[in-house]
Design a protein around this motif. Structure first.
Motif, PDB file in Angstrom:
ATOM      1  N   ARG A 103       0.828  -1.212   0.000  1.00  0.00           N
ATOM      2  CA  ARG A 103       0.000   0.000   0.000  1.00  0.00           C
ATOM      3  C   ARG A 103       0.863   1.263   0.000  1.00  0.00           C
ATOM      4  NH1 ARG A 103      -4.243  -3.341  -0.695  1.00  0.00           N
ATOM      5  NH2 ARG A 103      -4.735  -4.573   1.139  1.00  0.00           N
ATOM      6  N   SER A 104       0.299   2.334  -0.531  1.00  0.00           N
ATOM      7  CA  SER A 104       1.031   3.601  -0.487  1.00  0.00           C
ATOM      8  C   SER A 104       0.936   4.175   0.920  1.00  0.00           C
ATOM      9  CB  SER A 104       0.446   4.588  -1.487  1.00  0.00           C
ATOM     10  OG  SER A 104      -0.816   5.024  -1.060  1.00  0.00           O
ATOM     11  N   GLY A 105       2.062   4.620   1.445  1.00  0.00           N
ATOM     12  CA  GLY A 105       2.083   5.186   2.788  1.00  0.00           C
ATOM     13  C   GLY A 105       1.969   4.159   3.888  1.00  0.00           C
ATOM     14  N   GLY A 106       1.977   2.880   3.560  1.00  0.00           N
ATOM     15  CA  GLY A 106       1.800   1.847   4.574  1.00  0.00           C
ATOM     16  C   GLY A 106       3.090   1.119   4.875  1.00  0.00           C
ATOM     17  N   TYR A 107       3.677   1.385   6.032  1.00  0.00           N
ATOM     18  CA  TYR A 107       4.847   0.631   6.484  1.00  0.00           C
ATOM     19  C   TYR A 107       5.064   0.948   7.948  1.00  0.00           C
ATOM     20  CZ  TYR A 107       9.036  -2.131   5.725  1.00  0.00           C
ATOM     21  OH  TYR A 107       9.958  -3.137   5.758  1.00  0.00           O
ATOM     22  N   HIS A 108       5.725   0.062   8.659  1.00  0.00           N
ATOM     23  CA  HIS A 108       5.926   0.277  10.094  1.00  0.00           C
ATOM     24  C   HIS A 108       7.004   1.323  10.347  1.00  0.00           C
ATOM     25  CE1 HIS A 108       9.671  -1.965   9.862  1.00  0.00           C
ATOM     26  NE2 HIS A 108       9.032  -2.889   9.174  1.00  0.00           N
ATOM     27  N   LYS A 109       7.008   1.847  11.561  1.00  0.00           N
ATOM     28  CA  LYS A 109       8.028   2.833  11.915  1.00  0.00           C
ATOM     29  C   LYS A 109       9.339   2.134  12.279  1.00  0.00           C
ATOM     30  CE  LYS A 109       6.315   3.154  16.649  1.00  0.00           C
ATOM     31  NZ  LYS A 109       5.404   3.842  17.491  1.00  0.00           N
ATOM     32  N   VAL A 110      10.422   2.878  12.298  1.00  0.00           N
ATOM     33  CA  VAL A 110      11.730   2.329  12.629  1.00  0.00           C
ATOM     34  C   VAL A 110      11.713   1.804  14.055  1.00  0.00           C
ATOM     35  CG1 VAL A 110      14.168   2.887  12.934  1.00  0.00           C
ATOM     36  CG2 VAL A 110      12.888   3.904  11.062  1.00  0.00           C
ATOM     37  N   GLY A 111      12.203   0.595  14.253  1.00  0.00           N
ATOM     38  CA  GLY A 111      12.250   0.003  15.584  1.00  0.00           C
ATOM     39  C   GLY A 111      10.987  -0.742  15.962  1.00  0.00           C
ATOM     40  N   PHE A 112       9.974  -0.759  15.103  1.00  0.00           N
ATOM     41  CA  PHE A 112       8.723  -1.466  15.403  1.00  0.00           C
ATOM     42  C   PHE A 112       8.949  -2.964  15.310  1.00  0.00           C
ATOM     43  CE2 PHE A 112       4.446  -3.075  14.160  1.00  0.00           C
ATOM     44  CZ  PHE A 112       3.773  -2.699  15.311  1.00  0.00           C
ATOM     45  N   GLU A 113       8.502  -3.704  16.335  1.00  0.00           N
ATOM     46  CA  GLU A 113       8.742  -5.150  16.384  1.00  0.00           C
ATOM     47  C   GLU A 113       7.438  -5.925  16.390  1.00  0.00           C
ATOM     48  OE1 GLU A 113      11.502  -6.275  19.450  1.00  0.00           O
ATOM     49  OE2 GLU A 113      12.735  -4.491  19.126  1.00  0.00           O
TER      50      GLU A 113
END
Length: 143
Positions: free
Chosen positions: A41-51
């Motif tokens: 998806r566009s704009g869909g991804y986890h943040k840095v450090g998300f587990e």
């Protein structure tokens, strides 16, 4: 050679990949993102450090200590440094020109490391109790 004739070396520049522009391009339809899911998806991804909802490492580890912001404005000078300096009157400017303290320094303190035999007059410079005693024993003074 003229400015209007200059060109980059051959092979150093290449066209940006244009994805999602039809079957013939080789990267049409899903545009190299696979099928469905958050990463497609566009704009869909986890943040840095998300587990994945697990408590992240930076929150599992304990907090410890701190770094003083005023530390860069403080400096120490030893008795041995004053001995080598060879000036009769010592102030902040003298120490800065000699390179014993940094240019941003605002507070200087003399510490009791080494020995001093010269008579030195200090102005605008602090000293520890032991350093003060050593300077006064050598005939020095504070202003």
């Amino acid at each position: 050679m003229q400015l209007n004739n200059i060109k980059p070396a051959s092979g150093s520049k290449h066209a940006k990949r244009r994805v999602g522009r039809g079957i013939g391009s080789g990267i049409g339809k899903t545009a190299g993102r696979g099928h469905k899911g958050q990463k497609s998806r566009s704009g869909g991804y986890h943040k840095v450090g998300f587990e994945g909802g697990q408590m992240p490492l930076q929150r599992r580890l304990p907090k410890r200590g701190f770094k003083s912001m005023t530390l860069k404005y403080n400096a120490e000078v030893t008795l041995a440094d004053l001995e080598v300096l060879g000036a009769d009157e010592v102030d902040m400017l003298t120490l800065k020109h000699a390179g014993l303290i940094g240019q941003m320094t605002k507070v200087v303190k003399v510490i009791n490391t080494g020995a001093i035999t010269r008579k030195v007059k200090l102005s605008g410079v602090g000293a520890t109790a032991a350093a003060k005693a050593a300077i006064e024993a050598a005939g020095g003074s504070f202003a």
